[in-house]
Design an enzyme around this catalytic site. Sequence first.
Site, PDB file in Angstrom:
ATOM      1  N   ASN A  70      13.603   0.006  11.797  1.00 46.89           N
ATOM      2  CA  ASN A  70      13.531   0.451  10.483  1.00 46.89           C
ATOM      3  C   ASN A  70      11.853   0.525  10.599  1.00 46.89           C
ATOM      4  OD1 ASN A  70      12.557  -2.274  10.560  1.00 46.89           O
ATOM      5  ND2 ASN A  70      14.003  -2.779   8.789  1.00 46.89           N
ATOM      6  N   GLU A  87       8.999  -5.786   6.447  1.00 45.48           N
ATOM      7  CA  GLU A  87      10.009  -4.678   6.215  1.00 45.48           C
ATOM      8  C   GLU A  87       9.697  -3.310   5.458  1.00 45.48           C
ATOM      9  OE1 GLU A  87      12.133  -5.516   8.340  1.00 45.48           O
ATOM     10  OE2 GLU A  87      13.602  -6.771   7.692  1.00 45.48           O
TER      11      GLU A  87
END
Length: 404
Positions: free
Chosen positions: A295, A302
Amino acid sequence: MWRPCLRSVSIGLSIGLFCAMLPIPFQMLLAAVFCFIGRGNIPIAIAACWVSNPISQIPLMLFQERVGAKIRDILDMDWLNFIDIERIIPYFDKSVNLANFAVGVASTALLLGLIAYPIVFCFYALVPKKYLHTTDLTKDKNYQKVSISTMRKIPVEVFGKKQAAASKLADETAELIRFNDSIGKSTVLGLATGETPLEYYKALIQLHQTDGLSFQNVVTFNLDEYIGLDSKHPESYWHFMHINLFHHIDIKPENINLPSGVVSDAEISAYCEQYEEDIKEAGGIDLQILGIGRNGHIGFNEPGSPRDSLTRVIELNATTREDAAETFGGIEKVPTAAITMGCGTILSARRMVLMAWGKDKASIVNKAVTGTTSDIISASYLQDHPNASFYLDTQAASELDQVI
Ligand code: F6R
């Protein structure tokens, strides 16, 4: 309906232009024969041939009279005189000057241009389709868009094998450590865990064991740790680093810094601030080693992590937890949060190298290197770093420069 008509026109024009030197009836006959073979409309082809004839004569005459005269003079080629220029264009001034010569060249070029299109068209019209192999490249699974390196916003080095990349980075690290040793300065390394840096750690161990590289003056700061795992947990990053590196080199235990995953909620904020302070006190990170998540995370930053974020606790993304599920023996056993250096912490390193291997990383690597900088892919922040590089194997580099 329009296709046979167009085909007939092109056949007629081609014959008329290309065979302008033949008698007109002969040209028409040729046009009819070709049109018959090419399944066109014969009257249309004959008409096109007839119409094209006067057009073709003018440049041909110019060519004959001006350029041809020159060539004849030089080569004494009398046979080029087969067209009676004075009869066809009686008003034509025969004096050869530069302007006439240029007109001759230009009209010849025009004539050739006029011929080229119908000829190409005729070719496709006459040759049966089964002999024309046209391939739609985009349907070929091996097709990749042409690499345009100007799309890359981060320096990228591509290696045939990950071992080669890891060994180059290890050599770079050894050089840095030896240089700092020589000026009496310690070297501060920022380290990562996971599959990616394993070859790099092997190469460092090798340099220590066979080349005498010493880690006595090396200080390390690891990027992250899972919340809830203590140092004894086999999946803790503390355990990973000791098994894969620290146990095999002569680093001083007090120089190893790994964020703890078992700090109480009440203390975690002060603990994170202290981690930042420790990095600063050590003189800042000289070389930061990074992997990249599917990702786009670096450390455990994140999607949504701000560029200036510092060490903190973060909830783990579904992709990150899925990727860790196998080593933990099921997604339910993967911790839901981690402590991680922030993007700001990472970007303050003086040099950073992000490694990536394998096809699974190809798409996100391309986005990080060629896409726009955004908090959706924290690795894209490396575009703004003056001394960041990506070291990739050929598979991880395989989608580079594809339009996103
Ligand atoms: C771990 C870390 C992560 C990993 C990334 C890639 O310390 O910082 O950002 O580098 O998740 O993991 P692997 O290398 O296992 O594909």
